[in-house]
Design an enzyme around this catalytic site. Structure first.
Site, mmCIF file in Angstrom:
data_model
loop_
_atom_site.group_PDB
_atom_site.id
_atom_site.type_symbol
_atom_site.label_atom_id
_atom_site.label_comp_id
_atom_site.label_asym_id
_atom_site.label_seq_id
_atom_site.Cartn_x
_atom_site.Cartn_y
_atom_site.Cartn_z
ATOM 1 N N ASP A 2 12.773 -33.691 14.883
ATOM 2 C CA ASP A 2 14.214 -33.945 14.711
ATOM 3 C C ASP A 2 14.485 -35.438 14.789
ATOM 4 O O ASP A 2 15.156 -36.015 13.932
ATOM 5 C CB ASP A 2 14.981 -33.202 15.817
ATOM 6 C CG ASP A 2 16.483 -33.433 15.751
ATOM 7 O OD1 ASP A 2 17.042 -33.341 14.640
ATOM 8 O OD2 ASP A 2 17.091 -33.721 16.793
ATOM 9 N N ASP A 19 5.952 -41.779 20.739
ATOM 10 C CA ASP A 19 6.621 -43.076 20.944
ATOM 11 C C ASP A 19 6.014 -44.139 20.046
ATOM 12 O O ASP A 19 6.718 -44.949 19.432
ATOM 13 C CB ASP A 19 6.592 -43.484 22.431
ATOM 14 C CG ASP A 19 5.232 -43.329 23.086
ATOM 15 O OD1 ASP A 19 4.323 -42.724 22.475
ATOM 16 O OD2 ASP A 19 5.063 -43.827 24.218
ATOM 17 N N LYS A 37 2.572 -35.691 22.340
ATOM 18 C CA LYS A 37 2.739 -36.506 23.558
ATOM 19 C C LYS A 37 1.784 -35.938 24.589
ATOM 20 O O LYS A 37 2.164 -35.530 25.683
ATOM 21 C CB LYS A 37 4.209 -36.448 24.016
ATOM 22 C CG LYS A 37 4.576 -37.369 25.151
ATOM 23 C CD LYS A 37 4.657 -38.846 24.797
ATOM 24 C CE LYS A 37 4.884 -39.680 26.034
ATOM 25 N NZ LYS A 37 4.791 -41.145 25.784
ATOM 26 N N ASP A 45 15.309 -38.304 11.477
ATOM 27 C CA ASP A 45 16.505 -39.156 11.366
ATOM 28 C C ASP A 45 16.082 -40.616 11.213
ATOM 29 O O ASP A 45 16.641 -41.357 10.409
ATOM 30 C CB ASP A 45 17.397 -39.028 12.610
ATOM 31 C CG ASP A 45 18.574 -38.080 12.395
ATOM 32 O OD1 ASP A 45 18.370 -37.048 11.731
ATOM 33 O OD2 ASP A 45 19.676 -38.382 12.883
ATOM 34 N N TYR A 101 13.876 -26.501 22.115
ATOM 35 C CA TYR A 101 15.083 -25.915 21.525
ATOM 36 C C TYR A 101 15.295 -24.472 21.965
ATOM 37 O O TYR A 101 16.429 -24.002 22.026
ATOM 38 C CB TYR A 101 15.002 -25.944 19.990
ATOM 39 C CG TYR A 101 15.513 -27.219 19.356
ATOM 40 C CD1 TYR A 101 14.927 -28.443 19.648
ATOM 41 C CD2 TYR A 101 16.565 -27.192 18.453
ATOM 42 C CE1 TYR A 101 15.387 -29.605 19.057
ATOM 43 C CE2 TYR A 101 17.034 -28.350 17.858
ATOM 44 C CZ TYR A 101 16.442 -29.555 18.164
ATOM 45 O OH TYR A 101 16.907 -30.698 17.575
HETATM 46 C C1 IPM Z 1 19.014 -31.223 12.294
HETATM 47 C C2 IPM Z 1 20.177 -31.243 13.264
HETATM 48 C C3 IPM Z 1 20.157 -29.948 14.064
HETATM 49 C C4 IPM Z 1 18.894 -29.943 14.895
HETATM 50 C C5 IPM Z 1 21.395 -29.714 14.933
HETATM 51 C C6 IPM Z 1 22.685 -29.764 14.129
HETATM 52 C C7 IPM Z 1 21.315 -28.414 15.687
HETATM 53 O O1 IPM Z 1 20.110 -32.375 14.055
HETATM 54 O O2 IPM Z 1 18.923 -30.287 11.493
HETATM 55 O O3 IPM Z 1 18.216 -32.148 12.331
HETATM 56 O O4 IPM Z 1 18.858 -30.514 15.998
HETATM 57 O O5 IPM Z 1 17.912 -29.366 14.444
HETATM 58 MG MG MG Z 2 18.632 -33.764 13.496
#
Ligand code: IPM
Ligand code: MG
Length: 359
Positions: free
Chosen positions: A250, A226, A194, A254, A138
């Site tokens: 990240d 993975d 990884k 999700d 990042y």
């Molecule tokens: C999160 C989001 C952010 C990230 C984006 C919006 C920059 O996906 O907070 O998970 O990648 O960290």
């Molecule tokens: Mg995210």
């Protein structure tokens, strides 16, 4: 308690309004809560030409905690990278050194059938993903796009570059958060890397192994990212606490959120070394449903609960908010994201009002 309120874009302002009602109740009950709002993300760009204006950053720095909504939207997709709404949240994390991101994924029994996975796989699920927020690909340098676009049908020579970059100090402090969190839970920490391909991740694993003897009561395991992605779907209950870098965390968070049925339910905390923090839903600004009054406000309300627990050290107040959310769900209320096809759908406001009444 001085709280900076940054609602942002899309559904952010709608769901923030419901979380603020919850804070109002607590204030009436005697908590000394002071809130101040500022623009952030696309809304700030529209007004001031920058997604994170100096005044907004300063407010965040001078507050004890930041309650954050969400940023972004298709309207801003064509902007140069430094003006994109996402720069606001990335800038806040970096400038305020909110390095430790706590992303719980737990299944509310009331919603056990909302997941796409079989109920027996996810019933009782309670995992905590800890994600590092200030390093990795990042922020690593060099980065950018170099070279030239091809002309007249010739091939271009452009190169896209990002760099996975981690310092020992950055890895050490997040691994410590992982161990300390595991210690307060079921004492199992799974470190995600990884190392079979990436040197930065070899360092990650080396440091996790070096730190482990300081926490003899916690069991440390390692998993390649993975495989972790696969194991999260195969048997998520094998995990207690997972600790990962910025990028892998990240993605895995999700994925983990969907085990619980709806990304609209999950809050998160991003803490600095002193416990100051930024609290935000895991979900984004959901431009497709913004302005309609149908977004689920529970992740934002639960973010306020996390704020009470982690920054203000008020676990009872946090539990009270969480119980009110549970009761609102148990009463049968469902926003569109968690409703079944044949169920009536509650509005954002109805859901917020229900939480307030149970509170
Ligand atoms: C999160 C989001 C952010 C990230 C984006 C919006 C920059 O996906 O907070 O998970 O990648 O960290
Ligand atoms: Mg995210």
């Amino acid at each position: 308690m001085k709280i900076a309120v940054l609602a942002g874009d899309g559904i952010g302002p709608e769901i923030m309004a419901e979380a603020l009602k919850v804070l109002d109740v607590l204030r009436r009950d005697g908590l000394k809560i002071e809130t101040e709002s500022a623009l952030v993300g696309g809304a700030a760009y529209d007004e001031y030409g920058h997604p994170l204006p100096a005044a907004t950053l300063q407010l965040a720095q001078q507050s004890d905690a930041v309650l954050f909504g969400s940023v972004g939207g298709p309207k801003y997709d064509a902007l140069p990278r430094e003006h994109r709404p996402e720069k606001a949240i990335l800038g806040l994390r970096k400038e305020c050194d909110f390095f430790a991101n706590l992303r719980p994924a737990n299944v509310f029994p009331e919603l056990a059938d909302a997941s796409t996975l079989k109920p027996e796989i996810i019933a009782g699920l309670d995992i905590m993903i800890i994600r590092e927020l200030t390093g990795d690909i990042y922020f690593g340098e060099p980065r950018g796009i170099t070279g030239h676009r091809g002309v007249n049908g010739e091939l271009g020579n452009r190169v896209g570059i990002n760099t996975m970059h981690y310092t020992e100090a950055q890895i050490r402090r997040i691994i410590h958060v992982g161990f300390k969190t595991a210690r307060q839970r079921n004492k199992r920490l799974c470190s995600i890397d990884k190392m079979n391909v990436l040197e930065a991740m070899q360092l990650w694993r080396d440091i996790a192994i070096e730190i482990a003897p300081e926490y003899p009561d916690v069991e440390l395991t390692h998993m390649l990212v993975d495989n972790a992605a696969m194991q999260l779907i195969r048997n998520p209950k094998q995990f207690d606490v997972m600790v990962a870098g910025n990028m892998f965390g990240d993605i895995l968070s999700d994925e983990a959120s969907m085990l619980t049925g709806s990304i609209g339910m999950l809050p998160s905390a991003s803490l600095d070394a002193a416990g100051k923090g930024l609290y935000e839903p895991i979900h984004g600004s959901a431009p497709d449903i913004a302005g309609k009054g149908i977004a689920n406000p529970l992740a934002q309300i639960l973010s306020a609960a996390m704020m009470m627990r982690y920054t203000f050290n008020l676990p009872d107040v946090a539990a009270r908010i969480e119980t009110a959310v549970r009761k609102a769900l148990a009463s049968g209320l469902r926003t569109g994201d968690i409703a079944k096809a044949n169920e009536a759908k509650a509005s954002t406001q109805q859901m917020g009002d229900a939480v307030v009444s149970f509170l």
